[in-house]
Design an enzyme around this catalytic site. Structure first.
Site, PDB file in Angstrom:
ATOM      1  N   GLY A  12       0.837  -1.207   0.000  1.00 38.50           N
ATOM      2  CA  GLY A  12       0.000   0.000   0.000  1.00 38.50           C
ATOM      3  C   GLY A  12       0.868   1.252   0.000  1.00 38.50           C
ATOM      4  N   ASP A 135      -0.131   1.548   8.975  1.00 31.95           N
ATOM      5  CA  ASP A 135      -0.618   0.691  10.066  1.00 31.95           C
ATOM      6  C   ASP A 135       0.318   0.638  11.257  1.00 31.95           C
ATOM      7  OD1 ASP A 135      -1.991  -1.862   7.828  1.00 31.95           O
ATOM      8  OD2 ASP A 135      -2.716   0.106   8.427  1.00 31.95           O
ATOM      9  N   ARG A 170     -26.200  12.221  17.929  1.00 31.60           N
ATOM     10  CA  ARG A 170     -26.040  10.946  17.209  1.00 31.60           C
ATOM     11  C   ARG A 170     -24.819  10.169  17.680  1.00 31.60           C
ATOM     12  NH1 ARG A 170     -27.145  13.150  11.030  1.00 31.60           N
ATOM     13  NH2 ARG A 170     -29.349  12.485  10.869  1.00 31.60           N
ATOM     14  N   ARG A 291     -24.710   7.117  12.487  1.00 35.34           N
ATOM     15  CA  ARG A 291     -24.221   7.344  11.119  1.00 35.34           C
ATOM     16  C   ARG A 291     -22.778   6.852  11.044  1.00 35.34           C
ATOM     17  NH1 ARG A 291     -28.849   8.085  10.756  1.00 35.34           N
ATOM     18  NH2 ARG A 291     -30.002   9.737   9.635  1.00 35.34           N
ATOM     19  N   VAL A 298      -8.356   8.151   2.212  1.00 32.92           N
ATOM     20  CA  VAL A 298      -7.969   9.521   2.577  1.00 32.92           C
ATOM     21  C   VAL A 298      -6.778   9.455   3.531  1.00 32.92           C
ATOM     22  CG1 VAL A 298      -8.742  11.536   3.881  1.00 32.92           C
ATOM     23  CG2 VAL A 298     -10.289  10.452   2.231  1.00 32.92           C
TER      24      VAL A 298
HETATM   25  O1  F6P Z   1      -1.470  -1.918   4.722  1.00 30.98           O
HETATM   26  C1  F6P Z   1      -1.891  -0.621   4.652  1.00 30.98           C
HETATM   27  C2  F6P Z   1      -3.338  -0.577   4.272  1.00 30.98           C
HETATM   28  O2  F6P Z   1      -3.687   0.735   4.057  1.00 30.98           O
HETATM   29  C3  F6P Z   1      -4.269  -1.188   5.312  1.00 30.98           C
HETATM   30  O3  F6P Z   1      -4.495  -0.331   6.405  1.00 30.98           O
HETATM   31  C4  F6P Z   1      -5.480  -1.418   4.475  1.00 30.98           C
HETATM   32  O4  F6P Z   1      -6.371  -2.352   5.034  1.00 30.98           O
HETATM   33  C5  F6P Z   1      -4.857  -1.951   3.189  1.00 30.98           C
HETATM   34  O5  F6P Z   1      -3.590  -1.307   3.070  1.00 30.98           O
HETATM   35  C6  F6P Z   1      -5.691  -1.678   1.957  1.00 30.98           C
HETATM   36  O6  F6P Z   1      -5.049  -2.378   0.904  1.00 30.98           O
HETATM   37  P1  F6P Z   1      -5.296  -1.968  -0.634  1.00 30.98           P
HETATM   38  O7  F6P Z   1      -4.617  -0.644  -0.846  1.00 30.98           O
HETATM   39  O8  F6P Z   1      -4.615  -3.068  -1.424  1.00 30.98           O
HETATM   40  O9  F6P Z   1      -6.767  -1.889  -0.840  1.00 30.98           O
END
Ligand code: F6P
Length: 376
Positions: A12, A135, A170, A291, A298
């Site tokens: 990611g 993360d 809410r 909600r 983002v």
């Molecule tokens: O590993 C970082 C991360 O942003 C996670 O927090 C998230 O669940 C995942 O990547 C999303 O993966 P992708 O970008 O492949 O949808």
């Protein structure tokens, strides 16, 4: 001897990647006089020999730019999709590495990238990893770059959600990223003043969460903010997953090729559904309208925070210094005020989960945040 260095970004994306590329590059090219080539789109670019020369011009003006100028992918060297098949392309990558007469390959990535880099190291490639992920789940380092920026984004989002929750009386359930680890939800929940924080490491009881919200209403607080990590689960779901894991482990012994756990992208739809269901349950159990805000990508967008720019720069310069010392097979890790190498062997295959007795968890409980396991 002029060295030649390869660099790639994998997994990611996150803010700080370009700051790290810039730091490795400026130290390698300007300070040491080496050559630096980038491989595009993660390990796939190494397999396909898709390169870009990273000279002064390419490295100029990228410190503040989000994402990665090299592109990224989640493709794995040993499970590379090629022409409708999934092939082990590790040897092909070693061949490309050798064709370029590279002295080292710098991999910017998370826990998954560490595993992939380790496989290449076992085939003789000199790898050095930099810890990248929002993360903050990489073992061996206090922090990864990307986390501080995502923490700021998520915390600001929670700040903003307070006014609408208060105005409409809410429950606002705000989902952060973090499909296995809860550092982002916990940090943003504490920093943003959430009333409930649910993380994967502490399976929650929805009745306990509802009672904590009802208790707030009895004290005159007719709104609540629930910060939930996308990977948070109820106690029932956690039990079902443990049973599923046990049966999958048994199946794996019988048929090794079977896909084990869903990939992050498989989890996105599941987590969105889970969060919506949680909000509905809380509305039914408390009588307050609820909600949902799913922060999603983002949290991985835009310019890195100043802290991430400094951290990524420190990782990148330390990486080049380790190459100068020919120290390979390591993760460049933050330990307090120091940056030091940690053997990849000590990192791969593990995640840095939130310990249930971590000081952040203790502080959250002391200020009355409900973590889903007991009513404050
Ligand atoms: O590993 C970082 C991360 O942003 C996670 O927090 C998230 O669940 C995942 O990547 C999303 O993966 P992708 O970008 O492949 O949808």
């Amino acid at each position: 001897m002029t060295k030649s260095i390869g660099i790639l970004t994998s997994g990611g994306d996150c803010p700080g990647l370009n700051a790290a590329i810039r730091a490795v590059g400026k130290t390698a090219v300007d300070h040491y006089g080496w050559n630096l080539i980038g491989f595009q789109n993660g390990f796939r670019g190494l397999m396909e020999n898709r390169t870009v020369k990273l000279d002064g011009a390419a490295l100029s003006g990228i410190l503040t730019i989000g994402g990665t100028i090299l592109g990224t992918s989640r493709d794995k060297p040993h499970k590379m999709p090629v022409g409708g098949k999934v092939l082990d392309m590790t040897d092909a990558m070693v061949e490309i590495y050798r064709q370029h007469h590279l002295d080292a390959l710098v991999c910017l990535g998370g826990a998954g990238t560490a595993k992939n880099a380790y496989r290449l190291a076992q085939k003789g490639i000199n790898v050095i990893n930099l810890p990248k992920t929002i993360d903050n789940d990489i073992v061996g380092t206090d922090i990864s770059f990307g986390y501080d920026t995502a923490l700021s984004i998520a915390t600001e989002a929670i700040d903003r959600l307070h006014s609408t929750a208060h105005s409409h009386h809410r429950i606002i359930v705000v989902e952060t990223m973090g499909h296995k680890v809860g550092w982002l939800a916990l940090g943003a929940g504490i920093g943003g003043g959430a009333d409930v924080v649910l993380i994967p490491e502490i399976p929650y009881d929805v009745d306990i969460v509802a009672e904590a919200i009802r208790k707030r209403v009895r004290c005159g607080k007719r709104f609540s903010i629930v910060a939930v990590a996308e990977g948070a689960v109820s106690r029932e779901t956690a039990r079902e997953r443990r049973n599923a894991d046990e049966s999958a482990a048994n199946d794996k012994k019988k048929s090794p090729s079977k896909k084990s756990r869903p990939e992050p992208s498989d989890m996105d739809a599941a987590s969105a559904g889970h969060t919506l269901m949680l909000a509905q349950q809380l509305e039914e159990k408390t009588g307050l309208e609820s909600r949902v805000s799913i922060l999603g990508y983002v949290q991985r967008g835009g310019t890195p925070s100043p802290a991430d720019r400094v951290l990524a720069t420190r990782f990148g310069t330390a990486c080049a210094a380790l190459i100068e010392k020919e120290r390979y097979g390591v993760l460049v890790a933050a330990h307090g005020d120091e940056i030091r190498p940690v053997p990849l062997d000590d990192v791969v295959g593990r995640l840095k989960y939130v310990p249930v007795d971590h000081p952040w968890v203790h502080s959250a409980r002391l200020i009355g945040i409900c973590l889903g396991d007991q009513v404050p």
